[in-house]
Design an enzyme around this catalytic site. Structure first.
Site, PDB file in Angstrom:
ATOM      1  N   ASN A  37      32.790 114.893  35.794  1.00 60.20           N
ATOM      2  CA  ASN A  37      33.060 116.198  36.402  1.00 60.20           C
ATOM      3  C   ASN A  37      34.452 116.729  36.065  1.00 60.20           C
ATOM      4  OD1 ASN A  37      32.527 118.438  37.943  1.00 60.20           O
ATOM      5  ND2 ASN A  37      32.825 117.426  39.920  1.00 60.20           N
ATOM      6  N   ARG A 147      27.128 111.548  56.094  1.00 62.91           N
ATOM      7  CA  ARG A 147      28.572 111.582  55.877  1.00 62.91           C
ATOM      8  C   ARG A 147      29.086 112.836  56.555  1.00 62.91           C
ATOM      9  NH1 ARG A 147      32.361 112.792  50.652  1.00 62.91           N
ATOM     10  NH2 ARG A 147      31.890 114.930  51.226  1.00 62.91           N
ATOM     11  N   TYR A 159      38.831 119.442  51.747  1.00 63.17           N
ATOM     12  CA  TYR A 159      37.955 118.790  50.786  1.00 63.17           C
ATOM     13  C   TYR A 159      36.606 118.428  51.423  1.00 63.17           C
ATOM     14  CZ  TYR A 159      35.504 114.840  49.170  1.00 63.17           C
ATOM     15  OH  TYR A 159      34.478 114.021  48.858  1.00 63.17           O
ATOM     16  N   ASP A 211      34.602 110.238  54.339  1.00 61.70           N
ATOM     17  CA  ASP A 211      35.335 110.118  53.076  1.00 61.70           C
ATOM     18  C   ASP A 211      36.749 110.675  53.267  1.00 61.70           C
ATOM     19  OD1 ASP A 211      36.172 110.040  50.462  1.00 61.70           O
ATOM     20  OD2 ASP A 211      34.451 111.130  49.650  1.00 61.70           O
ATOM     21  N   HIS A 213      39.001 110.566  50.801  1.00 59.46           N
ATOM     22  CA  HIS A 213      39.365 111.095  49.483  1.00 59.46           C
ATOM     23  C   HIS A 213      40.794 110.782  49.097  1.00 59.46           C
ATOM     24  CE1 HIS A 213      37.968 113.706  46.149  1.00 59.46           C
ATOM     25  NE2 HIS A 213      36.840 113.150  46.565  1.00 59.46           N
ATOM     26  N   GLU A 237      35.574 105.796  53.537  1.00 61.27           N
ATOM     27  CA  GLU A 237      35.585 105.761  52.065  1.00 61.27           C
ATOM     28  C   GLU A 237      36.936 106.182  51.500  1.00 61.27           C
ATOM     29  OE1 GLU A 237      32.457 108.170  50.502  1.00 61.27           O
ATOM     30  OE2 GLU A 237      33.517 108.467  48.615  1.00 61.27           O
ATOM     31  N   GLU A 263      34.666 105.232  43.677  1.00 64.51           N
ATOM     32  CA  GLU A 263      33.961 106.257  42.909  1.00 64.51           C
ATOM     33  C   GLU A 263      34.770 106.681  41.683  1.00 64.51           C
ATOM     34  OE1 GLU A 263      33.531 109.359  45.926  1.00 64.51           O
ATOM     35  OE2 GLU A 263      34.905 110.595  44.775  1.00 64.51           O
ATOM     36  N   ARG A 284      31.523 101.606  44.903  1.00 66.90           N
ATOM     37  CA  ARG A 284      31.051 102.989  44.796  1.00 66.90           C
ATOM     38  C   ARG A 284      30.807 103.487  43.369  1.00 66.90           C
ATOM     39  NH1 ARG A 284      29.282 106.580  47.463  1.00 66.90           N
ATOM     40  NH2 ARG A 284      30.855 108.221  47.281  1.00 66.90           N
ATOM     41  N   HIS A 313      28.039 106.166  44.279  1.00 69.58           N
ATOM     42  CA  HIS A 313      28.399 107.570  44.273  1.00 69.58           C
ATOM     43  C   HIS A 313      27.182 108.378  43.801  1.00 69.58           C
ATOM     44  CE1 HIS A 313      31.596 110.633  42.646  1.00 69.58           C
ATOM     45  NE2 HIS A 313      31.363 110.832  43.914  1.00 69.58           N
ATOM     46  N   ASP A 317      27.436 116.292  41.051  1.00 69.95           N
ATOM     47  CA  ASP A 317      28.039 116.330  39.716  1.00 69.95           C
ATOM     48  C   ASP A 317      27.666 115.130  38.853  1.00 69.95           C
ATOM     49  OD1 ASP A 317      30.490 116.121  41.925  1.00 69.95           O
ATOM     50  OD2 ASP A 317      30.625 114.540  40.431  1.00 69.95           O
ATOM     51  N   GLU A 340      24.227 107.407  47.999  1.00 71.02           N
ATOM     52  CA  GLU A 340      24.614 108.782  48.349  1.00 71.02           C
ATOM     53  C   GLU A 340      23.594 109.776  47.786  1.00 71.02           C
ATOM     54  OE1 GLU A 340      28.488 109.854  46.888  1.00 71.02           O
ATOM     55  OE2 GLU A 340      28.481 111.784  47.917  1.00 71.02           O
ATOM     56  N   TRP A 403      44.315 113.644  45.476  1.00 73.74           N
ATOM     57  CA  TRP A 403      43.038 114.372  45.639  1.00 73.74           C
ATOM     58  C   TRP A 403      41.902 113.426  45.330  1.00 73.74           C
ATOM     59  CZ3 TRP A 403      38.882 117.097  46.256  1.00 73.74           C
ATOM     60  CH2 TRP A 403      37.953 117.239  45.226  1.00 73.74           C
TER      61      TRP A 403
HETATM   62  O1  LIG Z   1      30.660 112.266  46.909  1.00 74.30           O
HETATM   63  C1  LIG Z   1      31.792 111.867  47.178  1.00 74.30           C
HETATM   64  O2  LIG Z   1      32.033 110.890  47.890  1.00 74.30           O
HETATM   65  C2  LIG Z   1      32.938 112.559  46.589  1.00 74.30           C
HETATM   66  O3  LIG Z   1      34.050 112.197  46.894  1.00 74.30           O
HETATM   67  C3  LIG Z   1      32.641 113.651  45.621  1.00 74.30           C
HETATM   68  C4  LIG Z   1      33.738 113.819  44.594  1.00 74.30           C
HETATM   69  O4  LIG Z   1      34.785 114.541  45.129  1.00 74.30           O
HETATM   70  C5  LIG Z   1      33.222 114.512  43.385  1.00 74.30           C
HETATM   71  O5  LIG Z   1      32.151 113.809  42.864  1.00 74.30           O
HETATM   72  C6  LIG Z   1      34.299 114.693  42.354  1.00 74.30           C
HETATM   73  O6  LIG Z   1      33.719 115.129  41.175  1.00 74.30           O
HETATM   74 MG   LIG Z   2      33.981 110.207  47.783  1.00 76.67          MG
END
Ligand SMILES: O=C(O)C(=O)C[C@H](O)[C@H](O)CO
Ligand SMILES: [Mg+2]
Length: 403
Positions: A37, A147, A159, A211, A213, A237, A263, A284, A313, A317, A340, A403
């Site tokens: 992605n 989630r 996010y 999550d 992130h 996560e 992920e 993940r 994951h 995307d 997921e 991020w």
């Molecule tokens: O699905 C998740 O747990 C994510 O964190 C999604 C991500 O931000 C996403 O796949 C980034 O491309």
């Molecule tokens: Mg994630």
């Protein structure tokens, strides 16, 4: 039998996907997902310039040898671009091998360990009430696991939360990266309230995930893990950026909340310290970023030694090719945890016909030979590539943040 042709297909039915098609001189072909992605064309260039020319003429049945040829032979090992390119080849070759055997992929891996694959859905809302409505809707659809991500008062964009009500959340939502604002304190004060509300309304049985992130430091993650213990999350996560693996020792010392990581990992070596020290509970990495089935089965076996389970994951995307192969893997792998699931758009599903199905909060694997996902190349041509970037994240004072 020889590989007679291989080529990439880039299509954007709502979002960008990269697919590798590997064709043999006997007419059997396989496809693999090569989507990374926001960096899609980097993988296309890697495949077209360095991988495809070296594949032509090889025996597609020698999956193991081709994997090591592409990994060891490249000299430059690991990394998301390399491992996504290798994964695309690997998924296509397993597809070919299973088609040649006349078997669904899960049979080649060792057969079914379960009848169905539990999935979790994304529930987001601008505030706690909107989020609870989303949870309600997904429970009605049959999901056993959700989630949960909600907007935080005082933070303008967050996010994982769709920009507008009823819309899907899309990480790569602008040509160049959008800028988001982040406040750790506001977030940490708010999140326990969200989970208190979820448990109060839905009781104890629903599996609830969250999550972070990569936005906290280890001591902040420890605080969050402790604060949400009464709400017994299925997992927390990516609570910190995982380059500093030692940080997980500190988190683990303070909380019994289960931790999911990886992920953005792409190799078994990324997980070594985390697994050997029993600092995490779920891995993940998706098949499409982790070198495919050949590499990910090794990681799953290593994880199993430490009671760690899979939780692949599965955002929109990653293409249906990755999801389809994952459902075969999930059906087989002994230490399966959860999968997921963010539903693809109708346009995407039409470009990638598949035989897996969703039923009662679970995926049911298909019985077609191979991984059960194909690509309609004519339809794919109608959706040209369009650059799309993931956002960046800044603290309220402007400092660039994780991020
Ligand atoms: O699905 C998740 O747990 C994510 O964190 C999604 C991500 O931000 C996403 O796949 C980034 O491309
Ligand atoms: Mg994630």
């Amino acid at each position: 039998m020889k590989i007679s042709d291989a080529y990439t297909i880039v299509t954007s039915p709502g979002r960008n996907f990269v697919t590798l098609k590997v064709v043999t001189d006997e007419g059997v072909y396989g496809i693999g997902d090569a989507t990374l992605n926001g960096r899609e064309m980097a993988v296309v260039a890697y495949l077209e310039e360095h991988v495809i020319p070296a594949l032509i003429g090889r025996d597609p049945q020698r999956i193991e040898d081709i994997w090591h040829y592409l990994y060891r032979g490249a000299y430059w090992r690991r990394g998301p671009v390399t491992m996504s390119a290798i994964a695309a080849v690997d998924l296509a070759l397993w597809d070919i091998k299973a088609k040649l055997a006349g078997m669904p992929l899960y049979q080649l891996l060792g057969g079914k360990s379960r009848e169905r694959v539990m999935t979790y859905a994304h529930c987001t809302g601008k505030d706690i009430d909107a989020c609870l409505e989303e949870v309600e809707a997904h429970v009605e659809l049959g999901y056993r696991a959700v989630r949960v991500q909600a907007g935080v008062p005082g933070i303008p964009t967050i996010y994982g939360v769709a920009k507008r009500e009823g819309e899907r959340y899309e990480p790569a939502d602008s040509d160049l990266p959008a800028e988001h604002v982040w406040s750790t304190e506001k977030y940490l004060n708010h999140v326990p309230k969200l989970f208190a509300a979820v448990r109060e309304r839905f009781g104890d049985d629903l599996h609830v995930l969250h999550d972070v992130h990569h936005r906290l430091t280890p001591i902040e993650a420890a605080r969050l893990g402790k604060a949400v213990e009464p709400y017994h999350l299925f997992w927390l996560e990516d609570c910190v950026p995982a380059e500093n693996q030692e940080g997980f020792r500190l988190i683990r010392q303070h909380t019994t909340t289960p931790l999911a990581v990886g992920e953005v990992f792409n190799s078994i070596h990324d997980y070594r310290e985390l697994l050997e020290n029993q600092w995490i509970d779920y891995i993940r990495t998706p098949l499409a970023h982790g070198g495919g089935i050949t590499h990910m089965r090794r990681l799953a076996d290593l994880a199993g030694l430490y009671h760690v389970r899979t939780g692949f994951h599965g955002p929109t995307d990653l293409s249906p090719v990755c999801l389809g192969a994952a459902i075969h893997f999930d059906t087989w792998v002994p230490n399966f945890g959860i999968q997921e699931h963010m539903p693809h758009t109708e346009e995407t599903d039409a470009v990638f016909p598949h035989d897996y199905r969703f039923e009662d909060g679970h995926f049911i694997v298909g019985e077609a030979p191979g991984h059960g996902v194909d690509i309609d190349e004519e339809l794919a041509k109608k959706y040209p590539y369009k650059r799309a970037s993931l956002p960046v994240n800044r603290l309220e004072d402007g400092t660039l943040w994780h991020w």
